[in-house]
Each structure stands twice: as C-alpha cells, then as structure tokens.
Design a protein around this motif. Structure first.
Motif, short mmCIF file in Angstrom:
data_model
loop_
_atom_site.label_atom_id
_atom_site.label_comp_id
_atom_site.label_asym_id
_atom_site.label_seq_id
_atom_site.Cartn_x
_atom_site.Cartn_y
_atom_site.Cartn_z
N VAL A 86 -5.93 6.56 0.53
CA VAL A 86 -5.08 6.04 -0.38
C VAL A 86 -5.66 5.39 -1.78
O VAL A 86 -5.08 5.12 -2.43
CB VAL A 86 -4.33 4.90 0.45
CG1 VAL A 86 -3.52 5.39 1.64
CG2 VAL A 86 -5.08 3.68 0.83
N SER A 87 -7.10 5.30 -1.65
CA SER A 87 -7.54 5.03 -3.09
C SER A 87 -9.18 5.43 -2.80
O SER A 87 -9.48 5.85 -1.62
CB SER A 87 -7.75 3.48 -3.29
OG SER A 87 -8.37 2.70 -2.44
N LYS B 125 1.69 0.54 -1.61
CA LYS B 125 1.91 -0.36 -0.62
C LYS B 125 0.58 -1.19 -0.47
O LYS B 125 -0.52 -0.89 -1.00
CB LYS B 125 2.10 0.69 0.89
CG LYS B 125 3.20 1.39 0.90
CD LYS B 125 2.92 2.42 2.28
CE LYS B 125 4.43 2.84 2.12
NZ LYS B 125 4.07 4.26 1.83
N VAL C 177 -2.72 -2.68 1.11
CA VAL C 177 -3.98 -2.18 1.48
C VAL C 177 -4.55 -3.19 2.37
O VAL C 177 -4.71 -4.22 1.93
CB VAL C 177 -4.77 -1.17 0.68
CG1 VAL C 177 -4.28 -0.20 0.04
CG2 VAL C 177 -5.38 -2.20 -0.60
N LYS D 285 -5.94 9.24 5.73
CA LYS D 285 -5.33 9.22 4.65
C LYS D 285 -6.09 8.68 3.52
O LYS D 285 -6.07 7.03 3.77
CB LYS D 285 -3.67 8.60 4.73
CG LYS D 285 -2.96 9.01 3.33
CD LYS D 285 -1.49 8.34 3.67
CE LYS D 285 -0.73 8.80 2.16
NZ LYS D 285 0.77 8.45 2.41
N GLU E 253 -0.91 7.69 -6.59
CA GLU E 253 -0.92 6.23 -6.68
C GLU E 253 -0.25 5.61 -5.26
O GLU E 253 0.78 6.17 -4.87
CB GLU E 253 -0.09 5.71 -7.96
CG GLU E 253 -0.52 4.27 -7.81
CD GLU E 253 0.03 3.48 -9.16
OE1 GLU E 253 0.66 2.52 -9.00
OE2 GLU E 253 0.26 4.46 -10.36
N TYR E 254 -1.03 4.82 -4.73
CA TYR E 254 -0.40 4.19 -3.42
C TYR E 254 0.04 2.88 -3.58
O TYR E 254 -0.58 2.10 -4.26
CB TYR E 254 -1.43 4.07 -2.50
CG TYR E 254 -1.25 3.67 -1.12
CD1 TYR E 254 -0.52 4.84 -0.18
CD2 TYR E 254 -1.33 2.60 -0.43
CE1 TYR E 254 -0.02 4.35 1.10
CE2 TYR E 254 -1.09 2.20 0.86
CZ TYR E 254 -0.19 3.14 1.53
OH TYR E 254 -0.10 2.87 2.95
#
Length: 140
Positions: free
Chosen positions: A128-129, A6, A8, A126, A3-4
């Motif tokens: 992230v989702s 930060k 986005v 990367k 889970e990210y």
C-alpha cells in the motif's frame, strides 16, 4: 502503486518484525525461544511455557495457508477511508502448521458461497506504500 487513502499500521518495537516480514511478502509471527509457541499479537511472556523469569522471543516465518475459524461481515464503515468498501469480510484464520495461532485479517473474496467455517485460505500481500505491506487473505 495507487494512492492508499486508508489508515495504515504504525509498527512499534514489538510489532516491527511482523511488518518487516510482510514487506518481504512473508508471514512471520513471534515465537518463544524456549518452547516454540507462536503468539500474535506479540506477548511479554509465553502462553506455552509461561516463562516469566527469562522470556525470550524471536520471529519465525510460517506457511501462509490456513482455515477460517470465524468471521464477521462489516456493513458500516466507521473509519474514514473505508466507506466505499462495505460490506467486507474480516476473518479469523488459524494456520495449518501452527495449531493455536490465529490472525485476524480482511478476506478479499468478500461474502460468497465459499465463505464457511473451515474454508481454506492463503495470504495475499498488498503493497500500500513504499513502507507498508498488508497481509490479506483469499479463499484457496
């Protein structure tokens, strides 16, 4: 994928092609259809040919390697989600095959001996989702 937590990016009409390319693990920037000048962030008229009458742009992929032209070390995480990351390096990258095009991105190597003006870097993507991929850079 973990889970990210930060913030986005939220693509808009102008930046959507950039983020779509990043999801494919490609680096693509706005390019003038008249003279071939690249721009980032996207612009409404070209800084190369200055065509304001009939500006026309597309997005084109570039070789994802470049050099550090400037950087800053961030020690104070003022945005929620980044507190555990300090210090981190935010670098301004110029691209070897696109003179004049620069991109600001996080350097995942952090502060170290290799961090210097002109240091070679390459993109690292990367995911992230499911919908967002971030282009980061590392020392090459």
């Amino acid at each position: 994928m973990t889970e990210y937590a930060k913030p986005v990016p939220v693509p808009d009409e102008d930046t959507a092609p950039f983020w779509e390319a990043a999801r494919r693990h490609e680096l693509a920037f706005q390019r003038c259809d008249h003279c071939g000048t690249y721009a980032h962030p996207p612009v409404r008229f070209c800084r190369g040919c200055h065509d304001v009458t009939e500006p026309s742009f597309g997005f084109a992929t570039i070789t994802p390697r470049g050099r550090i032209v400037n950087w800053t070390v961030i020690h104070d995480a003022m945005v929620q989600g980044f507190a555990g990351d300090a210090p981190w390096v935010h670098a301004l990258v110029s691209f070897d095959d696109q003179p004049g095009l620069t991109f600001a991105a996080t350097l995942i190597d952090g502060v170290g001996d290799g961090l210097k003006l002109g240091a070679a870097v390459e993109v690292v993507f990367k995911d992230v989702s499911r919908d967002v991929t971030l282009p980061l850079f590392k020392l090459a």
